[in-house]
Motif scaffolding. Structure first.
Motif, PDB file in Angstrom:
ATOM      1  N   VAL A  46       0.813  -1.212   0.000  1.00 59.87           N
ATOM      2  CA  VAL A  46       0.000   0.000   0.000  1.00 59.87           C
ATOM      3  C   VAL A  46       0.851   1.269   0.000  1.00 59.87           C
ATOM      4  O   VAL A  46       0.596   2.199  -0.770  1.00 59.87           O
ATOM      5  CB  VAL A  46      -0.971   0.000   1.205  1.00 59.87           C
ATOM      6  CG1 VAL A  46      -1.837   1.239   1.196  1.00 59.87           C
ATOM      7  CG2 VAL A  46      -1.835  -1.251   1.196  1.00 59.87           C
ATOM      8  N   ALA A  47       1.868   1.321   0.844  1.00 65.92           N
ATOM      9  CA  ALA A  47       2.693   2.540   0.939  1.00 65.92           C
ATOM     10  C   ALA A  47       3.408   2.811  -0.382  1.00 65.92           C
ATOM     11  O   ALA A  47       3.437   3.956  -0.862  1.00 65.92           O
ATOM     12  CB  ALA A  47       3.692   2.418   2.077  1.00 65.92           C
ATOM     13  N   ALA A  48       3.979   1.764  -0.980  1.00 68.11           N
ATOM     14  CA  ALA A  48       4.679   1.944  -2.256  1.00 68.11           C
ATOM     15  C   ALA A  48       3.708   2.381  -3.349  1.00 68.11           C
ATOM     16  O   ALA A  48       4.040   3.231  -4.184  1.00 68.11           O
ATOM     17  CB  ALA A  48       5.392   0.652  -2.656  1.00 68.11           C
ATOM     18  N   LEU A  49       2.501   1.835  -3.338  1.00 65.76           N
ATOM     19  CA  LEU A  49       1.504   2.222  -4.337  1.00 65.76           C
ATOM     20  C   LEU A  49       1.086   3.677  -4.138  1.00 65.76           C
ATOM     21  O   LEU A  49       0.968   4.427  -5.111  1.00 65.76           O
ATOM     22  CB  LEU A  49       0.292   1.299  -4.267  1.00 65.76           C
ATOM     23  CG  LEU A  49      -0.822   1.575  -5.268  1.00 65.76           C
ATOM     24  CD1 LEU A  49      -0.307   1.564  -6.716  1.00 65.76           C
ATOM     25  CD2 LEU A  49      -1.951   0.585  -5.078  1.00 65.76           C
ATOM     26  N   SER A  50       0.898   4.086  -2.901  1.00 63.91           N
ATOM     27  CA  SER A  50       0.531   5.481  -2.640  1.00 63.91           C
ATOM     28  C   SER A  50       1.632   6.432  -3.108  1.00 63.91           C
ATOM     29  O   SER A  50       1.350   7.479  -3.706  1.00 63.91           O
ATOM     30  CB  SER A  50       0.252   5.681  -1.149  1.00 63.91           C
ATOM     31  OG  SER A  50      -0.154   7.009  -0.905  1.00 63.91           O
ATOM     32  N   ASP A  51       2.879   6.054  -2.875  1.00 64.85           N
ATOM     33  CA  ASP A  51       3.998   6.880  -3.352  1.00 64.85           C
ATOM     34  C   ASP A  51       3.995   6.962  -4.877  1.00 64.85           C
ATOM     35  O   ASP A  51       4.215   8.030  -5.457  1.00 64.85           O
ATOM     36  CB  ASP A  51       5.334   6.311  -2.874  1.00 64.85           C
ATOM     37  CG  ASP A  51       5.542   6.480  -1.386  1.00 64.85           C
ATOM     38  OD1 ASP A  51       4.816   7.274  -0.744  1.00 64.85           O
ATOM     39  OD2 ASP A  51       6.445   5.794  -0.844  1.00 64.85           O
ATOM     40  N   TYR A  52       3.743   5.840  -5.541  1.00 67.12           N
ATOM     41  CA  TYR A  52       3.701   5.821  -7.014  1.00 67.12           C
ATOM     42  C   TYR A  52       2.578   6.730  -7.524  1.00 67.12           C
ATOM     43  O   TYR A  52       2.795   7.549  -8.418  1.00 67.12           O
ATOM     44  CB  TYR A  52       3.523   4.389  -7.528  1.00 67.12           C
ATOM     45  CG  TYR A  52       3.370   4.353  -9.023  1.00 67.12           C
ATOM     46  CD1 TYR A  52       4.473   4.541  -9.847  1.00 67.12           C
ATOM     47  CD2 TYR A  52       2.122   4.197  -9.605  1.00 67.12           C
ATOM     48  CE1 TYR A  52       4.334   4.559 -11.228  1.00 67.12           C
ATOM     49  CE2 TYR A  52       1.978   4.207 -10.980  1.00 67.12           C
ATOM     50  CZ  TYR A  52       3.077   4.393 -11.782  1.00 67.12           C
ATOM     51  OH  TYR A  52       2.933   4.419 -13.154  1.00 67.12           O
ATOM     52  N   VAL A  53       1.392   6.586  -6.955  1.00 68.26           N
ATOM     53  CA  VAL A  53       0.259   7.416  -7.374  1.00 68.26           C
ATOM     54  C   VAL A  53       0.561   8.895  -7.099  1.00 68.26           C
ATOM     55  O   VAL A  53       0.181   9.770  -7.868  1.00 68.26           O
ATOM     56  CB  VAL A  53      -1.041   6.965  -6.681  1.00 68.26           C
ATOM     57  CG1 VAL A  53      -2.178   7.944  -6.930  1.00 68.26           C
ATOM     58  CG2 VAL A  53      -1.435   5.565  -7.163  1.00 68.26           C
TER      59      VAL A  53
END
Length: 119
Positions: A46-53
C-alpha cells in the motif's frame, strides 16, 4: 463496478500524502500488486503504491483519473480510465488507459494497466 476501483482512482488527484494513503488503503489489500507501463517492475504494498500514485499528482497537478466504463467476470474487472487535465498549452487533454483488476472480497488485490484500449 465495485466502489474500491472508483475510490482508488479518486486518490490519483490527492496531492497530500497522508490523505492519499488513507484513500488508497480503503480500496486495496495489504499485499496489493500494481503494474502499468510506467513502472519498471511491479509495485508491491500500500505505501509503495501510494507513493507511485503521488508521482502522478506531482507531475500532473490538476489532472484527475475517472473510470468511464467497466465490466466484470467473476472477481475480475476491466476498467477504462480517463486521465484528464490541462496540457502544457492550456488546452484540456484526455488520455485513456485500460486496467485489469483482480478483487479479493471488496478490495483490489492486483491491478495491471495499459496505455489505450488495445485498439
Amino acid at each position: 463496478m465495485p466502489d474500491c476501483i472508483k475510490t482508488f482512482f479518486e486518490a490519483w488527484q490527492i496531492e497530500e500524502a497522508e490523505a492519499r494513503l488513507t484513500k488508497i488503503t480503503s480500496a486495496v489489500t495489504e499485499h496489493i500488486e500494481y503494474v502499468d507501463p510506467r513502472t519498471p517492475q511491479a509495485v508491491h504494498g500500500v505505501a509503495a503504491l501510494s507513493d507511485y500514485v503521488g508521482m502522478f499528482s506531482a507531475n500532473a497537478p490538476g489532472w484527475s483519473a475517472k473510470v468511464v466504463a467497466s465490466d466484470s467476470v467473476a472477481n475480475f474487472v476491466r476498467a477504462k480510465v480517463a486521465f484528464s487535465g490541462k496540457g502544457p498549452d492550456g488546452a484540456e487533454q484526455v488520455q485513456i488507459g485500460q486496467y485489469f483488476v483482480e478483487l479479493e472480497g471488496d478490495l483490489i488485490s492486483r491491478m495491471v494497466g495499459f496505455v489505450g484500449t488495445g485498439e
